[in-house]
Design an enzyme around this catalytic site. Structure first.
Site, PDB file in Angstrom:
ATOM      1  CB  THR A  64      -0.937   0.003   1.210  1.00  0.00           C
ATOM      2  OG1 THR A  64      -0.169  -0.127   2.416  1.00  0.00           O
ATOM      3  CG2 THR A  64      -1.928  -1.147   1.129  1.00  0.00           C
ATOM      4  CB  CYS A  65       3.993   2.282   1.595  1.00  0.00           C
ATOM      5  SG  CYS A  65       3.435   2.380   3.300  1.00  0.00           S
TER       6      CYS A  65
END
Length: 876
Positions: free
Chosen positions: A842-843
C-alpha cells in the site's frame, strides 16, 4: 354483568352460573350427569343456529358467548380472574344468606345448585380441556376465544407468584366470605397450605374446604394442573394453519405456566422437543420435494417449516441461563441436554436443508450476473454482494422458516460457549503459538454447535445475506446469531442494521433540536465552545447550523457544509491535532498535540463530531490510518499495521521474524533515543523507552523476538498517542455504543465514515504503470475487463487493497501519493506459483499480479484477495 361483578355479593353467584353452563361441555358429561339443558340465550327465534355436539350439549353460539363474557369480565376485573383460577361453589350460595338483616331462603339457590359439587374446583382446568374438544380444534374462532380467556386468567394468576416470598413466609391467596381472593403473608402453616396431590389425568385439582376463610395457594393450584391437559397447549403450537394470534396466545400461556414451576418448565421443554421431532419427518419430505421440483413442488398449505420454527422459538424462551445458583445450573444442564438430544435428532433435517440451499444458490448464481461464490477463509471479510440482489428463484422463501429454526436452536445451544473469533488481527506471538498446530483458532475455540453454525453460515452466507437484505429485521430476530460472527454479514446489511439501531436509539430518547451559530473563519473554535459542554443526550437532537452574517436557512445543506468545513480545519496540520503518515493521505493523532491548549478536550470534541456524523448519517471527507480505525473498534493492533506508517521499519521487524536474531547482541527490550525521536516525529528531549520493566537489560532472543515485535507495534501505534486515543473514544462512545460499531472491521468503518468513493475507471487505467507486463499483455487485458465489471463497493475495496484507503485524490489518480511523494498505481508481475493470490504494497500503490492461465482464474483470485485480505495476508 360487569356491574354485577363489581358487587362482591353477586360476583361469585354470577361466575358460578356461567361456569356451571360450560362445565359439562368441557368435561364431556353424559345427559344424566348434566344439569338442566341450556337453550339459546338471547337469540332470535326465527334464525336456525348450529346444533350442539350431543343432545344435552351446548350450542356452539352459546359456548362462544360464554367465553366472550368470561374473557371480558376477567380482563376488566381481577377478582373475576381470581375466581377462574379456583372457584368454591359454597361461597356463591352462602353469600346471599343474610343481607341487610333479612333472612333469604336458600331453596331456590339449592335447586339451581343441587347438581353442583360442594367441593371447590379449578375453572382453568376446564378451559384447558376445551382445547382438545372437536369444536375448538375445528373452529379457529372458538379456539382463539378460549386461548384469550386462558391468557388472561394465567397471566393474572402468575403475577401473584412471580416474586418468591421471603424466607419463612408464605404468599397465598385467601378467599373471604364473599368469594373474593385476598393475598396474605404469614408464617407457613400446615393447616393453611394446600397439599400438593399427584397429577391425575382424570381428576380435577382438589383443594379441601376449611371454613369460611380458607387459604388458597395459587402456586400450588397451578403446579397441580395435570400434564395431560398441559399437553394440549403444546399441541396447539404444533398444529398448522391456525391464526397467528392463537399461536402467540398459546406461547404466552406456556411461558407464564413455565415461569411458575420448574416442573412445568421441564415438562413443556420435553413436550416441545418431542413435537419438533415429530414435525421433522414431514419437514424433510417438504425439503426433498422442494429440491426435486426446483422449489416449485409445494402448495400453500405446506407449513412444516413454520411449525418447527414456532415450536423451537417457544422452547428457546423456556430454557434458563445456567449462570445462577446450583439448582438453576442443574436445571439448565437438564434443559441443555434436551436441546442437544433434539439437535442430534434433527440432524437429517439440517443436512437436507443444506442440500436444498446449495441447489437454490446454484440456481441463483446461474440466473444472475454474480460470480461464483469464492471460497471463504477465516480472515476478515468485507462483504460479497452489492446493495441490490437478483430476484430469488420461485419458492425460495419456503426455506426461510427452516433456516430460522436452525439459527434459533444453534443460538440456544451456543449460549454458554465462546463465539468463534475471527482469525484476523493475529499478533506475532499468536502466530508463533499456532505455527505448530494444524488447527486454526476457529476450530480450537467454541463448542461443536459453534463450529457447525459457523461452517453452515459460511457455506450459505450468500443466500442468508439475500434474505437479510430483503428483510433487515431478521438480524434483530431469528438470525441475530449472525451478529456474533459479523464477518459473515455483508457490509450493506451491517450498515442497514447500524442505521436501524441508531434510529431506535433516537426514537427512544427524543431530544430537542440542536442549534449552533458559527463564524466561517472560526468554525472550529465556535463549534467547540458551543458543543463541548452539551450533554450527550442533547447531541442526539437534530442538528441545525447557522453561519453568522448569512441568511441561509438550514434544510440539510448547511449542516453538510458545516461537517465539511469543520473536518477540513480539524485535520489541518496547523491545528496540531492530527498528522498524516505513510502516503500523506491518512491521519492519526499527533503525538505533539500537547502543544495545543486543551488538546485532550479537543480530541473528545472530535470524537463527538465523528460520532454525530455517523448518528446523523453524514459523511466526512477524512481517512484515518488502519491502526486508528482499530482503536475505534477496540481491536488490537499488530505489527502489520506499521507498514502503512513506516514501511522500512516494518521490513526490519519482518526480517527479524523470518531470520535468526541470536547474532544481534545489542538488541534489547527497549528503544533508543533516535528511534523514539523518529516515532514522535522529531520531538525534542526524548529518551530511550523500555518496552517492559527492566527492558534495557533484557536481551531479545530467538524465543522472545515475537514478544518484542508485538511490544514495538503496541508502542509505535498506541502508547505514544494513548491519551489522545482515550479522549477521542470518550467522546465517540457517548453517541455510538462500542458494541454496535464493533460489527464493522477497519475497512468497513472507513466506508461507513467516509462513504463509497466515485472512482473513475478510465482515469485509473490511464495512470497505471506496468513492471514485467505491458498494456497489451493478455493478463493485463483480462485484469482491466474484470475491474471494469466491479460493483461500486468492490471498486472501493480494490482501491483500499492497493493504496490502503478508499480516498481518491482531488486531482485524479495522476496525483496518487506514495511513501516518497507522487506514486502512480503500479502492476508488477508476480513470479512463483500461478495459483497464488495477488498481493499489494500500500505504501507504493503496488499490485503484484501473477500470470494467471485464464480470465476466470484471475477474477476468482482477485475477488478473494480484495474481500478476504487481512493483516499480513498476501503481503511479501
Amino acid at each position: 354483568m360487569f356491574n354485577l361483578c363489581a358487587h362482591s355479593v353477586t360476583r361469585a353467584t354470577l361466575i358460578g352460573h356461567l361456569l356451571n353452563i360450560i362445565k359439562p361441555e368441557a368435561e364431556g358429561l353424559n345427559g344424566w350427569d348434566c344439569m338442566t339443558t341450556y337453550r339459546l340465550h338471547g337469540c332470535q327465534w326465527n334464525i336456525v343456529y348450529a346444533q350442539p355436539q350431543s343432545a344435552n350439549g351446548l350450542p356452539p353460539l352459546v359456548t362462544r358467548r360464554l367465553l366472550e363474557v368470561l374473557t371480558y369480565l376477567a380482563s376488566n376485573h381481577p377478582s373475576v380472574a381470581g375466581l377462574l383460577v379456583y372457584f368454591d361453589p359454597s361461597t356463591s350460595s352462602n353469600c346471599m344468606i343474610l343481607k341487610h338483616g333479612k333472612e333469604t331462603s336458600q331453596e331456590g339457590l339449592q335447586s339451581d345448585m343441587m347438581q353442583t359439587s360442594s367441593e371447590g374446583y379449578t375453572p382453568i382446568l376446564l378451559f384447558l380441556k376445551l382445547l382438545n374438544k372437536p369444536l375448538f380444534l375445528r373452529s379457529r374462532v372458538y379456539l382463539e376465544q378460549v386461548m384469550c380467556l386462558l391468557e388472561v386468567v394465567v397471566s393474572n394468576a402468575a403475577s401473584k407468584v412471580d416474586y418468591p416470598p421471603h424466607s419463612g413466609q408464605m404468599v397465598s391467596t385467601s378467599v373471604d366470605e364473599n368469594g373474593a381472593p385476598i393475598e396474605t403473608h404469614g408464617e407457613p402453616s400446615t393447616m393453611e397450605q394446600v397439599p400438593i396431590q399427584e397429577n391425575s389425568q382424570n381428576k380435577d385439582v382438589v383443594v379441601p374446604a376449611s371454613g369460611p376463610q380458607q387459604s388458597i395457594n395459587v402456586h400450588d393450584i397451578l403446579t397441580q394442573l395435570p400434564d395431560s391437559e398441559l399437553h394440549n397447549l403444546c399441541n396447539i403450537l404444533a398444529l398448522e394453519g391456525l391464526p397467528d394470534k392463537v399461536y402467540t396466545l398459546a406461547a404466552e400461556v406456556v411461558k407464564k405456566m413455565a415461569s411458575v414451576a420448574v416442573s412445568h418448565r421441564k415438562f413443556f421443554s420435553m413436550e416441545l422437543a418431542s413435537a419438533a421431532q415429530s414435525l421433522s419427518s414431514s419437514a424433510v419430505e417438504e425439503l426433498v420435494t422442494l429440491k426435486n421440483t426446483q422449489m416449485l413442488g409445494l402448495n400453500s398449505c405446506s407449513m412444516a417449516g413454520a411449525a418447527i420454527l414456532r415450536v423451537l422459538q417457544v422452547l428457546s424462551t423456556l430454557t434458563s441461563d445456567m449462570s445462577g445458583n446450583s439448582q438453576d445450573q442443574d436445571v439448565g444442564q437438564e434443559e441443555q441436554s434436551i436441546l442437544w438430544d433434539l439437535n442430534i435428532s434433527l440432524e437429517p433435517l439440517w443436512q437436507e436443508l443444506s442440500d436444498c440451499i446449495s441447489t437454490t444458490e446454484a440456481k441463483l448464481v446461474h440466473n444472475s450476473s454474480f460470480n461464483p461464490q469464492v471460497p471463504l477463509m477465516d480472515a476478515i471479510e468485507v462483504g460479497a454482494s452489492s446493495s441490490t440482489s437478483p430476484p430469488l428463484p420461485p419458492g425460495t422463501q419456503r426455506l426461510l422458516p427452516f433456516i430460522e429454526s436452525f439459527f434459533v436452536l444453534c443460538e440456544k445451544l451456543q449460549t454458554s460457549q465462546a463465539v468463534v473469533p475471527s482469525d484476523s488481527n493475529v499478533t506475532a506471538t499468536e502466530v508463533k503459538e499456532l505455527a505448530g498446530s494444524s488447527s486454526s483458532p476457529s476450530l480450537k475455540t467454541g463448542g461443536i454447535c459453534n463450529i457447525t453454525f459457523v461452517r453452515v453460515a459460511e457455506k450459505h452466507r450468500r443466500l442468508l445475506n439475500v434474505f437479510i437484505r430483503q428483510n433487515p429485521s431478521l438480524l434483530e430476530k431469528s438470525l441475530s446469531m449472525m451478529l456474533k460472527v459479523p464477518r459473515l454479514i455483508d457490509f450493506d446489511n451491517k450498515r442497514a442494521y447500524f442505521r436501524s439501531r441508531i434510529r431506535q436509539q433516537h426514537d427512544q430518547h427524543l431530544s430537542a433540536p440542536l442549534r449552533i451559530s458559527v463564524r466561517r473563519a472560526y468554525v472550529l473554535e465556535d463549534s467547540y465552545n458551543q458543543l463541548r459542554l452539551r450533554r450527550s443526550q442533547d447531541l442526539k437532537g437534530r442538528l441545525t447550523v447557522q453561519f453568522q452574517g448569512e441568511e441561509g436557512i438550514d434544510a440539510g445543506g448547511l449542516t453538510r457544509e458545516w461537517y465539511q468545513l469543520l473536518s477540513r480545519v480539524i485535520f489541518d496540520k496547523g491545528a496540531l491535532l492530527f498528522t498524516t503518515v505513510g502516503n500523506n493521505a491518512t491521519f492519526q493523532p499527533n503525538p505533539n498535540s500537547v502543544y495545543q491548549t486543551e488538546h485532550l478536550s479537543y480530541f473528545k470534541f472530535v470524537g463527538r463530531v465523528v460520532a454525530k456524523a455517523l448518528f446523523d448519517g453524514q459523511l466526512l471527507d477524512v481517512h484515518f490510518t488502519r491502526s486508528f480505525y482499530k482503536h475505534i473498534l477496540g481491536v488490537k493492533v499488530t505489527y502489520h499495521d506499521i507498514e502503512a506508517v513506516d514501511p522500512d521499519y516494518y521490513k526490519n521487524l519482518k526480517w527479524m521474524l523470518e531470520n535468526d536474531v541470536s547474532d544481534i547482541p545489542d538488541l534489547t527490550f527497549s528503544m533508543d533515543p533516535d528511534e523514539e525521536k523518529h516515532i514522535l516525529y522529531e520531538k525534542n528531549e526524548v529518551t530511550d523507552y523500555e518496552l517492559k520493566p527492566g527492558g534495557r537489560n533484557i536481551r531479545v532472543t530467538e524465543e522472545t523476538k515475537h514478544e518484542y515485535v508485538d511490544l514495538v507495534a503496541e508502542h509505535i501505534l498506541t502508547t505514544a498517542i494513548r491519551p489522545q486515543i482515550n479522549a477521542f473514544l470518550e467522546g465517540f462512545t457517548e453517541l455510538v455504543p462500542r458494541e454496535l460499531i464493533s460489527l464493522f472491521h477497519d475497512k468497513e468503518l472507513e466506508l461507513l465514515i467516509s462513504g463509497l468513493p466515485e472512482i473513475d475507471f478510465d482515469d485509473l487505467k490511464a495512470n497505471a504503470e506496468y513492471i514485467g507486463y505491458s498494456p497489451a499483455s493478455l493478463v493485463i487485458l483480462w485484469f482491466w475487463e474484470v475491474v471494469n465489471g466491479f460493483s461500486k463497493e468492490d471498486m472501493a475495496r480494490f482501491l483500499q487493497f492497493v493504496t490502503g484507503t478508499s480516498k481518491v485524490p482531488l486531482e485524479g489518480f495522476k496525483a496518487l501519493q506514495g511513501i516518497s511523494g507522487p506514486q502512480r498505481f503500479q502492476i508488477h508481475k508476480a513470479y512463483g506459483a500461478p495459483e497464488r493470490l495477488p498481493s499489494a504494497h500500500t505504501c507504493f500503490n503496488q499490485l503484484d499480479l501473477p500470470e494467471y492461465s485464464s480470465k476466470e482464474q484471475l477474477e476468482e483470485r482477485l475477488l478473494l484477495a480484495i474481500h478476504e485480505a487481512s493483516e499480513g495476508f498476501g503481503f511479501g
